[in-house]
Enzyme design. Sequence first.
Site, mmCIF file in Angstrom:
data_model
loop_
_atom_site.group_PDB
_atom_site.id
_atom_site.type_symbol
_atom_site.label_atom_id
_atom_site.label_comp_id
_atom_site.label_asym_id
_atom_site.label_seq_id
_atom_site.Cartn_x
_atom_site.Cartn_y
_atom_site.Cartn_z
ATOM 1 N N LYS A 122 0.838 -1.199 0.000
ATOM 2 C CA LYS A 122 0.000 0.000 0.000
ATOM 3 C C LYS A 122 0.882 1.262 0.000
ATOM 4 O O LYS A 122 2.101 1.178 0.197
ATOM 5 C CB LYS A 122 -0.934 -0.044 1.222
ATOM 6 C CG LYS A 122 -1.933 -1.218 1.190
ATOM 7 C CD LYS A 122 -2.877 -1.150 2.379
ATOM 8 C CE LYS A 122 -3.871 -2.309 2.377
ATOM 9 N NZ LYS A 122 -4.828 -2.214 3.508
ATOM 10 N N HIS B 103 -1.889 -5.385 1.277
ATOM 11 C CA HIS B 103 -3.170 -6.023 0.975
ATOM 12 C C HIS B 103 -2.899 -7.423 0.446
ATOM 13 O O HIS B 103 -1.935 -7.638 -0.281
ATOM 14 C CB HIS B 103 -3.949 -5.244 -0.093
ATOM 15 C CG HIS B 103 -5.124 -6.026 -0.621
ATOM 16 N ND1 HIS B 103 -6.337 -6.043 0.040
ATOM 17 C CD2 HIS B 103 -5.242 -6.872 -1.670
ATOM 18 C CE1 HIS B 103 -7.152 -6.869 -0.617
ATOM 19 N NE2 HIS B 103 -6.515 -7.380 -1.648
ATOM 20 N N TYR C 298 -12.326 -2.351 -3.307
ATOM 21 C CA TYR C 298 -12.830 -2.405 -1.933
ATOM 22 C C TYR C 298 -14.354 -2.391 -1.872
ATOM 23 O O TYR C 298 -14.932 -2.035 -0.835
ATOM 24 C CB TYR C 298 -12.246 -1.248 -1.121
ATOM 25 C CG TYR C 298 -10.818 -1.495 -0.635
ATOM 26 C CD1 TYR C 298 -10.490 -2.651 0.075
ATOM 27 C CD2 TYR C 298 -9.809 -0.562 -0.870
ATOM 28 C CE1 TYR C 298 -9.193 -2.880 0.521
ATOM 29 C CE2 TYR C 298 -8.503 -0.777 -0.419
ATOM 30 C CZ TYR C 298 -8.211 -1.931 0.284
ATOM 31 O OH TYR C 298 -6.928 -2.152 0.736
ATOM 32 N N ASN D 88 -1.908 -0.172 7.221
ATOM 33 C CA ASN D 88 -1.433 -1.518 7.555
ATOM 34 C C ASN D 88 -0.613 -2.166 6.441
ATOM 35 O O ASN D 88 -0.480 -3.383 6.371
ATOM 36 C CB ASN D 88 -2.592 -2.406 8.034
ATOM 37 C CG ASN D 88 -3.638 -2.625 6.960
ATOM 38 O OD1 ASN D 88 -3.484 -2.171 5.821
ATOM 39 N ND2 ASN D 88 -4.693 -3.343 7.298
ATOM 40 N N GLU E 275 -9.481 -9.920 -7.981
ATOM 41 C CA GLU E 275 -8.503 -8.832 -7.812
ATOM 42 C C GLU E 275 -7.385 -8.916 -8.848
ATOM 43 O O GLU E 275 -6.935 -7.889 -9.362
ATOM 44 C CB GLU E 275 -7.967 -8.847 -6.377
ATOM 45 C CG GLU E 275 -9.056 -8.476 -5.372
ATOM 46 C CD GLU E 275 -8.710 -8.758 -3.917
ATOM 47 O OE1 GLU E 275 -7.578 -9.239 -3.638
ATOM 48 O OE2 GLU E 275 -9.564 -8.500 -3.050
HETATM 49 P P1 DAT Z 1 -7.757 -7.041 5.184
HETATM 50 O O1 DAT Z 1 -6.979 -5.934 4.524
HETATM 51 O O2 DAT Z 1 -6.976 -7.688 6.295
HETATM 52 O O3 DAT Z 1 -8.336 -8.024 4.207
HETATM 53 P P2 DAT Z 1 -10.452 -5.964 5.436
HETATM 54 O O4 DAT Z 1 -10.736 -6.545 4.082
HETATM 55 O O5 DAT Z 1 -11.406 -6.268 6.542
HETATM 56 O O6 DAT Z 1 -8.993 -6.340 5.943
HETATM 57 O O7 DAT Z 1 -10.391 -4.379 5.325
HETATM 58 C C1 DAT Z 1 -9.759 -3.764 4.220
HETATM 59 C C2 DAT Z 1 -8.950 -2.607 4.724
HETATM 60 O O8 DAT Z 1 -9.800 -1.625 5.299
HETATM 61 C C3 DAT Z 1 -7.958 -2.944 5.828
HETATM 62 O O9 DAT Z 1 -6.742 -3.445 5.337
HETATM 63 C C4 DAT Z 1 -7.793 -1.641 6.525
HETATM 64 C C5 DAT Z 1 -9.140 -0.991 6.380
HETATM 65 N N1 DAT Z 1 -9.950 -1.205 7.584
HETATM 66 C C6 DAT Z 1 -10.499 -2.366 8.008
HETATM 67 N N2 DAT Z 1 -11.174 -2.207 9.148
HETATM 68 C C7 DAT Z 1 -11.041 -0.897 9.470
HETATM 69 C C8 DAT Z 1 -11.501 -0.087 10.553
HETATM 70 N N3 DAT Z 1 -12.240 -0.597 11.537
HETATM 71 N N4 DAT Z 1 -11.154 1.224 10.551
HETATM 72 C C9 DAT Z 1 -10.410 1.751 9.558
HETATM 73 N N5 DAT Z 1 -9.938 1.046 8.515
HETATM 74 C C10 DAT Z 1 -10.253 -0.252 8.474
HETATM 75 MG MG MG Z 2 -9.849 -7.856 2.809
#
Ligand code: DAT
Ligand code: MG
Length: 148
Positions: free
Chosen positions: A9, A115, A49, A112, A126
Amino acid sequence: MEKTFLMVKPDGVQRNLIGDIVNRFEKKGFKLVGAKLMNIPTELAENHYGEHKERPFFGELVDFITSGPVFAMVWEGENVITTARDMMGKTNPKEAASGTVRGDYGMTVGKNIIHGSDSSESAEREIGLFFSENELVSYSKQDSSWIY
Ligand code: DAT
Ligand code: MG
């Protein structure tokens, strides 16, 4: 062979973590079959997303992922989807184990670093969103007989 979509990212690119992250997956034994540094158009970010579009953080998430270049990759190997998720660590770096990318380098859920596709369906989706067929390279590697 199974493929997954991984992406450093914008925070990871700015923090010079591309090399470290590529190194981890290479050393594990996975094969890089596609990679590019790119800016994500807003429409692609929203599509990528899409599953989160009703979440309160969706706007921030799209702003963040389009805030600077990302390093998009396709990796191949046995069980690569699940193993890559394990190597990335939990979504929230505060909960991610040491030794994982997010556990070693992340501080907050909004930044974080990496991805990774979470299932074979999302990997296929994707990869198709980010790469055209002719951007994926099919080749064999000499080390495969030492890995499998
Ligand atoms: P991952 O990236 O582990 O697959 P995800 O698909 O649940 O996680 O979410 C996509 C991204 O969205 C994640 O990398 C960071 C952001 N995100 C997830 N939960 C969040 C939250 N509670 N507050 C802010 N950003 C969040
Ligand atoms: Mg995800």
